[in-house]
Enzyme design. Structure first.
Site, PDB file in Angstrom:
ATOM      1  N   CYS A  70      77.674 -21.645  26.126  1.00 47.81           N
ATOM      2  CA  CYS A  70      76.604 -20.700  26.070  1.00 47.81           C
ATOM      3  C   CYS A  70      76.764 -19.831  27.217  1.00 47.81           C
ATOM      4  O   CYS A  70      77.333 -19.641  28.201  1.00 47.81           O
ATOM      5  CB  CYS A  70      75.487 -21.429  26.199  1.00 47.81           C
ATOM      6  SG  CYS A  70      75.095 -22.289  27.319  1.00 47.81           S
TER       7      CYS A  70
ATOM      8  N   ARG B 216      80.056 -25.531  29.050  1.00 50.03           N
ATOM      9  CA  ARG B 216      79.132 -26.944  28.386  1.00 50.03           C
ATOM     10  C   ARG B 216      79.992 -27.974  27.977  1.00 50.03           C
ATOM     11  O   ARG B 216      79.691 -28.301  26.791  1.00 50.03           O
ATOM     12  CB  ARG B 216      78.076 -26.522  27.648  1.00 50.03           C
ATOM     13  CG  ARG B 216      76.975 -25.427  28.132  1.00 50.03           C
ATOM     14  CD  ARG B 216      76.342 -25.751  29.332  1.00 50.03           C
ATOM     15  NE  ARG B 216      75.265 -26.664  29.130  1.00 50.03           N
ATOM     16  CZ  ARG B 216      74.058 -26.387  28.655  1.00 50.03           C
ATOM     17  NH1 ARG B 216      73.697 -25.126  28.238  1.00 50.03           N
ATOM     18  NH2 ARG B 216      73.008 -27.188  28.524  1.00 50.03           N
TER      19      ARG B 216
ATOM     20  N   ARG C 138      62.259 -20.391  22.635  1.00 49.23           N
ATOM     21  CA  ARG C 138      62.912 -21.843  22.509  1.00 49.23           C
ATOM     22  C   ARG C 138      62.069 -22.865  23.539  1.00 49.23           C
ATOM     23  O   ARG C 138      62.149 -24.143  23.149  1.00 49.23           O
ATOM     24  CB  ARG C 138      64.470 -21.827  22.940  1.00 49.23           C
ATOM     25  CG  ARG C 138      65.262 -21.300  22.276  1.00 49.23           C
ATOM     26  CD  ARG C 138      66.902 -21.284  22.617  1.00 49.23           C
ATOM     27  NE  ARG C 138      67.043 -22.647  22.801  1.00 49.23           N
ATOM     28  CZ  ARG C 138      68.113 -23.134  23.130  1.00 49.23           C
ATOM     29  NH1 ARG C 138      69.151 -22.109  23.332  1.00 49.23           N
ATOM     30  NH2 ARG C 138      68.419 -24.629  23.266  1.00 49.23           N
TER      31      ARG C 138
ATOM     32  N   ASP D 197      67.332 -25.233  36.559  1.00 44.51           N
ATOM     33  CA  ASP D 197      66.510 -24.578  35.438  1.00 44.51           C
ATOM     34  C   ASP D 197      65.240 -23.725  36.128  1.00 44.51           C
ATOM     35  O   ASP D 197      64.701 -23.081  35.193  1.00 44.51           O
ATOM     36  CB  ASP D 197      65.857 -25.517  34.378  1.00 44.51           C
ATOM     37  CG  ASP D 197      66.705 -26.325  33.605  1.00 44.51           C
ATOM     38  OD1 ASP D 197      66.458 -27.269  33.006  1.00 44.51           O
ATOM     39  OD2 ASP D 197      68.041 -25.688  33.839  1.00 44.51           O
TER      40      ASP D 197
ATOM     41  N   LYS E 218      60.159 -30.091  27.205  1.00 41.68           N
ATOM     42  CA  LYS E 218      61.142 -29.925  25.986  1.00 41.68           C
ATOM     43  C   LYS E 218      62.218 -30.930  26.329  1.00 41.68           C
ATOM     44  O   LYS E 218      62.682 -31.678  25.295  1.00 41.68           O
ATOM     45  CB  LYS E 218      61.783 -28.369  26.224  1.00 41.68           C
ATOM     46  CG  LYS E 218      63.001 -28.121  25.270  1.00 41.68           C
ATOM     47  CD  LYS E 218      63.526 -26.851  25.530  1.00 41.68           C
ATOM     48  CE  LYS E 218      64.256 -26.486  26.802  1.00 41.68           C
ATOM     49  NZ  LYS E 218      65.762 -27.052  26.644  1.00 41.68           N
TER      50      LYS E 218
HETATM   51  C1  EPZ Z   1      70.415 -30.710  30.511  1.00 43.35           C
HETATM   52  O1  EPZ Z   1      71.444 -29.912  29.861  1.00 43.35           O
HETATM   53  C2  EPZ Z   1      69.189 -29.753  30.261  1.00 43.35           C
HETATM   54  N1  EPZ Z   1      68.999 -29.684  28.832  1.00 43.35           N
HETATM   55  C3  EPZ Z   1      69.442 -28.561  30.832  1.00 43.35           C
HETATM   56  O2  EPZ Z   1      68.345 -27.728  30.732  1.00 43.35           O
HETATM   57  C4  EPZ Z   1      69.681 -28.730  32.305  1.00 43.35           C
HETATM   58  O3  EPZ Z   1      69.953 -27.296  32.892  1.00 43.35           O
HETATM   59  C5  EPZ Z   1      70.650 -29.572  32.539  1.00 43.35           C
HETATM   60  O4  EPZ Z   1      70.358 -30.714  32.066  1.00 43.35           O
HETATM   61  C6  EPZ Z   1      71.086 -29.847  34.217  1.00 43.35           C
HETATM   62  O5  EPZ Z   1      69.875 -30.320  34.766  1.00 43.35           O
HETATM   63  C7  EPZ Z   1      68.289 -30.632  27.982  1.00 43.35           C
HETATM   64  O6  EPZ Z   1      68.033 -31.732  28.743  1.00 43.35           O
HETATM   65  C8  EPZ Z   1      68.285 -30.532  26.722  1.00 43.35           C
HETATM   66  P1  EPZ Z   1      74.515 -31.738  32.143  1.00 43.35           P
HETATM   67  P2  EPZ Z   1      72.853 -30.921  30.029  1.00 43.35           P
HETATM   68  O7  EPZ Z   1      75.175 -32.436  31.071  1.00 43.35           O
HETATM   69  O8  EPZ Z   1      72.508 -32.348  29.482  1.00 43.35           O
HETATM   70  C9  EPZ Z   1      78.750 -30.506  33.397  1.00 43.35           C
HETATM   71  C10 EPZ Z   1      67.323 -25.790  29.926  1.00 43.35           C
HETATM   72  O9  EPZ Z   1      66.733 -24.676  30.496  1.00 43.35           O
HETATM   73  N2  EPZ Z   1      79.258 -31.529  32.144  1.00 43.35           N
HETATM   74  O10 EPZ Z   1      73.456 -32.594  33.149  1.00 43.35           O
HETATM   75  O11 EPZ Z   1      73.443 -30.351  28.874  1.00 43.35           O
HETATM   76  C11 EPZ Z   1      78.197 -29.363  32.510  1.00 43.35           C
HETATM   77  O12 EPZ Z   1      79.181 -28.598  32.365  1.00 43.35           O
HETATM   78  C12 EPZ Z   1      68.634 -26.523  29.805  1.00 43.35           C
HETATM   79  O13 EPZ Z   1      66.075 -26.502  29.518  1.00 43.35           O
HETATM   80  C13 EPZ Z   1      80.369 -31.942  32.037  1.00 43.35           C
HETATM   81  O14 EPZ Z   1      81.228 -31.350  33.004  1.00 43.35           O
HETATM   82  O15 EPZ Z   1      73.523 -30.769  31.232  1.00 43.35           O
HETATM   83  C14 EPZ Z   1      77.282 -28.675  33.722  1.00 43.35           C
HETATM   84  O16 EPZ Z   1      77.981 -27.947  34.676  1.00 43.35           O
HETATM   85  C15 EPZ Z   1      69.606 -25.443  30.131  1.00 43.35           C
HETATM   86  N3  EPZ Z   1      80.822 -32.905  31.357  1.00 43.35           N
HETATM   87  C16 EPZ Z   1      76.827 -30.064  34.414  1.00 43.35           C
HETATM   88  O17 EPZ Z   1      77.481 -30.911  34.048  1.00 43.35           O
HETATM   89  C17 EPZ Z   1      80.002 -33.284  30.529  1.00 43.35           C
HETATM   90  O18 EPZ Z   1      80.235 -34.406  29.526  1.00 43.35           O
HETATM   91  C18 EPZ Z   1      75.328 -30.363  33.958  1.00 43.35           C
HETATM   92  O19 EPZ Z   1      75.379 -30.612  32.699  1.00 43.35           O
HETATM   93  C19 EPZ Z   1      78.652 -32.840  30.423  1.00 43.35           C
HETATM   94  C20 EPZ Z   1      78.108 -31.956  31.465  1.00 43.35           C
END
Ligand code: EPZ
Length: 420
Positions: A118, A123, A399, A307, A22
């Site tokens: 969420c 996020r 999902r 995850d 995904k």
């Molecule tokens: C990706 O989300 C995945 N989703 C998530 O999987 C996964 O949990 C996550 O990466 C971490 O591995 C997809 O790939 C579609 P991040 P993403 O940006 O990109 C902070 C699932 O269950 N952050 O690496 O949104 C954020 O708040 C989903 O399949 C900032 O502070 O994750 C979080 O604490 C859930 N500023 C951390 O970084 C930003 O601009 C990780 O977020 C972006 C993120």
């Protein structure tokens, strides 16, 4: 309302084939917006999130042809009709934000609804915006939307304060068509990023370093079409590894990449579960010996994946001893704890840490899925629990897991999806 009804199903056995990832297919679909030529993506998982992404792409002006028979999606975006990711879609799926970089690179404009928080956290998208600004985009926030504009994107050096997966993906896609070279420092290293970059390079991009913390992108004038098979889903792989462990069974997991689940293999090994890597899969055997506790700390890849934290916690409630779980990636990813405790688990939360007292005989209960992976954890707990577990709000689970009920049934699980 649709529910999963699960009766205790110990000792799962047999084999299961993992579907496409995904979290790889979503950025790859977004990357197809970068060209007016035809892209063909194969091994696409049948997921609600993929359907939402198809709808978003069509709204932008892409012609999307879904061939369910062979799990293939063809995408051709001859012209961009709308540079907008509307609120109703972004609310449904946060990954909609991934069209921002491609839209900006293709048309110089993007209007994206701010993704709200969420169940697992606020996020924010500050790192996405920091990177796109560095490439020359002017960004304003108005009425809950982020509006980005740039005549021409220019390569730049971007340091990510934290290795955000989505920010790394968005910036890489935008930089692929920028003038000059971009270097992303402290980039995320997830396999899904490597898969997206492999697809971009097939389209004619010049990107090096994906899978390391420094990615170098030499912008090109245009990109062509490409055909690409999506990598197997490592989070689904980990979920089925734990299904074998929590039921003390033996399962052959096919179409999986052992390298992508090393932290799960290592941690299951510490608990006494035997995991054997094959060329294209794994055998997980939890039939022998008394399984014991271990500690896990979630970290960006290659650390233990956030995850898989909730699923592993469900397993830890059933082994002897006390385990310490530390969630370092998201600020609120313990929504499954209450539901597991209602099934007889004994888990205490202290800030980012959860202490799991193990060797509990879980009892079936009425529980509900709060988010995708918490829901998966409840399914695994239901397999182990005595009696019957009813899980509502299963749309969260569907999902991210395709044919989840059928795959579990194929391993001997007593699970049905029923409207109640
Ligand atoms: C990706 O989300 C995945 N989703 C998530 O999987 C996964 O949990 C996550 O990466 C971490 O591995 C997809 O790939 C579609 P991040 P993403 O940006 O990109 C902070 C699932 O269950 N952050 O690496 O949104 C954020 O708040 C989903 O399949 C900032 O502070 O994750 C979080 O604490 C859930 N500023 C951390 O970084 C930003 O601009 C990780 O977020 C972006 C993120």
């Amino acid at each position: 309302m649709a529910k999963y009804i699960i009766r205790q199903s110990l000792s799962l056995t047999g084999e299961v084939a993992i579907s496409g990832s995904k979290n790889a297919v979503l950025p790859i679909m977004a990357a197809a917006l970068l060209t007016d030529a035809r892209c063909e993506i194969t091994d696409v998982p049948a997921l609600r999130d993929v359907d939402v992404m198809c709808g978003l792409m069509r709204g932008i002006g892409a012609r999307v042809n879904e061939r369910y028979g062979d799990r293939t999606i063809e995408i051709t975006t001859e012209a961009i009709a709308s540079e907008e990711a509307p609120n109703e879609l972004v609310k449904k799926m946060r990954a909609s934000i991934l069209v921002m970089g491609p839209l900006l690179a293709r048309t110089g404009r993007a209007r994206i609804a701010l993704p709200g928080g969420c169940a697992i956290g606020t996020r924010p998208i500050d790192l996405h915006l920091k990177g796109l600004k560095a490439l020359g985009a002017r960004i304003v926030s108005k009425d809950g939307y982020v509006i980005a504009a740039a005549e021409r994107l220019r390569g730049a050096n971007v340091y990510l304060d934290s290795p955000s997966v989505g920010a790394t993906e968005n910036i890489t896609m935008a930089a692929a068509l920028a003038e000059g070279t971009t270097v992303i420092e402290n980039a995320a290293e997830e396999p899904e990023i490597v898969d997206m970059v492999n697809f971009l390079n097939k389209m004619g991009a010049r990107i090096k370093g994906a899978g390391t913390n420094t990615i170098r992108i030499e912008g090109v004038a245009r990109l062509g079409g490409a055909k690409h098979g999506v990598i197997p889903d490592r989070i689904e792989t980990g979920t089925f590894m734990i299904a074998a462990a929590v039921t003390r069974g033996k399962v052959l997991i096919r179409n999986a990449v052992p390298d992508h689940v090393k932290p799960v293999t290592a941690k299951l090994g510490e608990c006494g579960v035997d995991v054997r890597a094959l060329d294209d899969g794994l055998i997980v055997d939890a039939r022998h010996g008394v399984l014991r506790a271990t500690d896990i700390k979630t970290l960006p890849y290659p650390g233990f994946p956030t995850d898989i934290q909730s699923q592993f916690m469900a397993f830890l409630t059933t082994v002897r001893g006390s385990s310490v779980v530390t969630e370092n990636v998201f600020e609120n990813r313990y929504m499954h704890v209450n539901e597991l405790n209602r099934m007889g688990a004994n888990i205490k939360i202290e800030g980012r840490v959860a202490i799991v007292e193990g060797e509990r005989l879980l009892r079936g209960a009425e529980v509900f899925a709060t988010d995708l992976r918490a829901g998966a954890a409840l399914v695994l707990a239901g397999l182990s629990a005595r009696g019957t577990t009813r899980i509502s709000e299963i749309h969260h689970i569907e999902r991210g897991y395709s044919a989840f009920v059928e795959k579990l049934k194929g391993l001997g699980a007593d699970i049905v999806r029923a409207e109640e």
